[in-house]
Scaffold this motif. Structure first.
Motif, short mmCIF file in Angstrom:
data_model
loop_
_atom_site.label_atom_id
_atom_site.label_comp_id
_atom_site.label_asym_id
_atom_site.label_seq_id
_atom_site.Cartn_x
_atom_site.Cartn_y
_atom_site.Cartn_z
N UNK A 103 24.90 46.95 40.61
CA UNK A 103 24.20 46.74 41.60
C UNK A 103 24.24 45.10 42.36
N UNK A 104 23.12 44.55 43.34
CA UNK A 104 23.59 43.98 43.96
C UNK A 104 23.62 42.87 42.40
N UNK A 105 22.79 42.16 42.13
CA UNK A 105 22.84 41.22 40.65
C UNK A 105 24.39 41.04 40.41
N UNK A 106 24.77 42.02 39.55
CA UNK A 106 25.66 42.18 38.41
C UNK A 106 27.13 41.62 40.07
N UNK A 107 27.24 42.50 40.88
CA UNK A 107 28.38 42.16 41.76
C UNK A 107 28.14 41.03 42.17
N UNK A 108 27.17 40.23 42.87
CA UNK A 108 27.51 38.85 43.16
C UNK A 108 27.43 38.12 42.25
N UNK A 109 27.36 38.39 41.44
CA UNK A 109 27.64 37.33 39.77
C UNK A 109 29.45 37.75 39.68
N UNK A 110 29.59 39.05 39.83
CA UNK A 110 31.02 39.15 39.92
C UNK A 110 32.22 38.35 40.70
N UNK A 111 31.02 38.47 42.04
CA UNK A 111 32.25 38.08 43.01
C UNK A 111 31.89 36.19 42.98
N UNK A 112 31.08 35.76 42.82
CA UNK A 112 30.68 34.53 42.36
C UNK A 112 31.82 33.60 40.66
N UNK A 113 31.80 34.71 39.60
CA UNK A 113 32.35 34.54 39.07
C UNK A 113 34.32 34.52 38.71
N UNK A 124 39.17 36.47 32.74
CA UNK A 124 38.94 37.55 32.62
C UNK A 124 37.75 38.86 32.19
N UNK A 125 37.80 39.37 33.10
CA UNK A 125 36.23 39.55 33.46
C UNK A 125 36.53 41.32 33.83
N UNK A 126 34.98 42.06 33.62
CA UNK A 126 34.45 43.39 34.23
C UNK A 126 33.08 43.48 34.31
N UNK A 127 33.17 44.72 35.28
CA UNK A 127 32.14 45.18 35.88
C UNK A 127 32.14 46.69 34.88
N UNK A 128 31.13 47.27 33.48
CA UNK A 128 30.17 48.64 33.28
C UNK A 128 29.37 48.82 34.29
N UNK A 129 29.58 50.27 35.57
CA UNK A 129 28.58 50.76 35.26
C UNK A 129 28.77 52.10 35.31
N UNK A 136 33.80 44.75 46.24
CA UNK A 136 34.98 44.88 46.91
C UNK A 136 35.70 43.41 46.82
N UNK A 137 34.90 41.89 47.31
CA UNK A 137 35.85 40.74 46.64
C UNK A 137 36.12 40.61 45.71
N UNK A 138 35.02 40.57 44.50
CA UNK A 138 35.55 40.09 43.50
C UNK A 138 36.51 41.06 42.84
N UNK A 139 36.53 42.07 43.26
CA UNK A 139 37.54 43.07 42.55
C UNK A 139 38.92 42.63 43.22
N UNK A 140 38.99 42.28 44.32
CA UNK A 140 40.27 41.66 45.05
C UNK A 140 40.11 40.90 44.49
N UNK A 141 40.04 39.45 43.90
CA UNK A 141 39.86 38.01 43.22
C UNK A 141 40.04 38.48 42.08
N UNK A 142 39.73 39.83 40.92
CA UNK A 142 40.34 40.07 40.13
C UNK A 142 39.71 40.10 38.95
N UNK A 143 38.14 40.86 39.20
CA UNK A 143 37.32 41.05 38.76
C UNK A 143 37.80 42.90 38.57
N UNK A 144 37.63 43.56 37.12
CA UNK A 144 37.92 45.44 37.13
C UNK A 144 36.52 45.53 37.17
#
Length: 478
Positions: free
Chosen positions: A10-20, A26-31, A157-165
């Motif tokens: 969601x928006x919180x997890x994606x915002x955390x991923x983008x800032x991270x 080495x990080x990923x998001x599970x949805x 998208x930006x988090x993924x572009x910068x390496x977050x899976x």
């Protein structure tokens, strides 16, 4: 072994991923759903709150104001729709003037700039369709409106572009502490990580309670909405609020960034964490309450209704930080309104905690800019004709209500974290969000999805899982 696993896209997890993703990690998001923005983040008011409502000193207050401050810059960086329209809190009785003054003082303590109490004439000059019973209103020029899908998808998208899976259709079933960190059992296998970020919306209490003796309790608070046609979009120019009550800011009326008019929400505490059905009672309550503050609402122009859930934690504040008796487990819980506004600041706070804990170094390859899906309607006629000459797909209109072309749908499918369902296309392009609510464009969109994903039409879903629109074949039915 991941350094960080974020639960929830969601928006919180994606915002955390983008800032991270600003750091080497080495990080990923599970949805658990089939896409980003499938829970609370997809069904809300789309309001960027000024920050006068939350109690001074709370995380809600601090992160609301910080998130509001960052939204304009972030919209430019990540190319999503945002407009700083301003808002009005309507007072219709003398007894409410004290509460209006209190809101203004609270906002000023929180650092909100430009707050002003307007008299009746000033209010009606700004918004002629506000009820003639108005006697005053709190004006907040820093408030705005945003596309909740656009913000969430842009961050991811930006988090993924910068390496977050990102891993979709991956539901976390259990979390266990290990010597090295945490082991997460999911519907798609086992993941191991040093740190967990719990950004699971209405389910965040369940994950917290798996690892901590100090329990959280989150109540799903359902809000129902009406969405009106674009022909009603200019009925008001700003977000119109009622004076807040104990369950929140009440029923609002607001324009959307796409030109519609939104009315709602209700506020009903329920037990079902997936209970996003609308009800006759809830929709009737919207119609009755909204008309108290805005006159002549054209409710005959409603094109759809929907409901969303807010993750209300018992203490009514955001819960962000490392769990005391579970080192390495970072809560990002209780993110209800103004959670959408606060998302940029929530992401900063979570990433800051992890940077310090993991001694992360700056990612030298971080790219903070992202370009959204091309909108041909913003081009001149000459530019559009040239675009169609170069790519004829932009000349094939699939969604007539919103004038969405095949080119835009192809972009939505093939860009990072691309659409895999009708709803995925809809959230990225608005194909299916218009007056006919996908009645015309669904078959063609399904054909494009099937062709581009290399799947049979029967495999195309509305929103992942078992939400198939075609069952069997002609041969099966003979």
């Amino acid at each position: 072994m991941y350094d960080v696993i974020i639960i929830g896209a969601g928006v919180s997890g994606s915002a955390a991923a983008r800032e991270l993703s600003r750091y080497q990690v080495r990080a990923c998001v599970l949805e658990k759903a089939e896409d980003v923005c499938c829970g609370t983040s997809k069904a809300n008011s789309g309001i960027v709150h000024a920050g006068y409502d939350a109690a001074p000193g709370t995380l809600m207050a601090k992160l609301n104001v910080r998130g509001n401050d960052r939204m304009g810059e972030l919209a430019e960086e990540l190319d999503f729709p945002f407009s700083r329209k301003g808002s009005l809190v309507i007072c219709r009785e003398e007894e409410g003037l004290l509460a209006l003054e209190e809101l203004k003082k609270r906002g000023e303590l929180n650092g909100v700039q430009g707050l002003e109490i307007l008299n009746r004439e000033q209010v009606l000059e700004l918004e002629p369709n506000v009820t003639k019973d108005v006697i005053a209103a709190l004006y907040a020029p820093s408030a705005g409106i945003v596309c909740p899908f656009g913000l969430n998808i842009a961050l991811a998208e930006n988090a993924n572009r910068n390496g977050i899976e990102f891993y979709f259709n991956t539901e976390v079933m259990d979390i266990r502490k290990t010597e090295k960190g945490f082991l997460l059992e999911t519907s798609a296998g086992v993941y191991e990580t040093k740190y967990v970020v719990n950004a699971a919306g209405v389910y965040a209490d369940q994950f917290h309670n798996m690892v901590s003796r100090e329990k959280l309790h989150i109540t799903p608070r359902k809000g129902e909405y009406y969405l009106l046609d674009k022909s009603a979009g200019d009925h008001v120019s700003r977000t119109i609020f009622a004076l807040p009550g104990k369950l929140g800011k009440g029923v609002l009326v607001t324009p959307t960034v796409h030109g519609n008019l939104l009315v709602g929400p209700t506020a009903e505490d329920i037990e079902d964490k997936d209970g996003v059905n609308t009800t006759p009672e809830g929709l009737a309550a919207i119609a009755g309450k909204a008309g108290q503050n805005v006159s002549g609402l054209p409710l005959k122009k409603v094109i759809t209704s929907f409901a969303g859930l807010r993750a209300h934690e018992d203490r009514h504040d955001f819960v962000i930080g490392e769990v005391q008796d579970a080192p390495g487990f970072i809560d990002c819980a209780g993110i209800e309104s103004p959670g959408l506004t606060s998302a940029p600041a929530v992401g900063e706070m979570v990433a800051g905690i992890l940077k310090d804990k993991l001694n992360l170094e700056v990612n030298p390859g971080f790219q903070g800019k992202r370009k959204g899906i091309l909108d041909p309607s913003k081009l001149t006629m000459e530019e559009r004709n040239e675009l169609i000459r170069q790519n004829p797909a932009y000349g094939s209109i699939i969604c007539r209500c919103e004038m969405i072309s095949e080119g835009e749908i192809l972009d939505a499918i093939h860009r990072p974290l691309g659409a895999r369902s009708l709803d995925g296309v809809k959230r990225r392009t608005r194909a299916g969000m218009g007056r006919c609510q996908a009645g015309f464009c669904s078959p063609r969109t399904m054909e494009i999805l099937a062709r581009e994903l290399g799947e049979p039409m029967e495999a195309v879903t509305k929103s992942g899982g078992g939400s198939r629109l075609i069952v069997g074949t002609n041969k099966d039915r003979i």
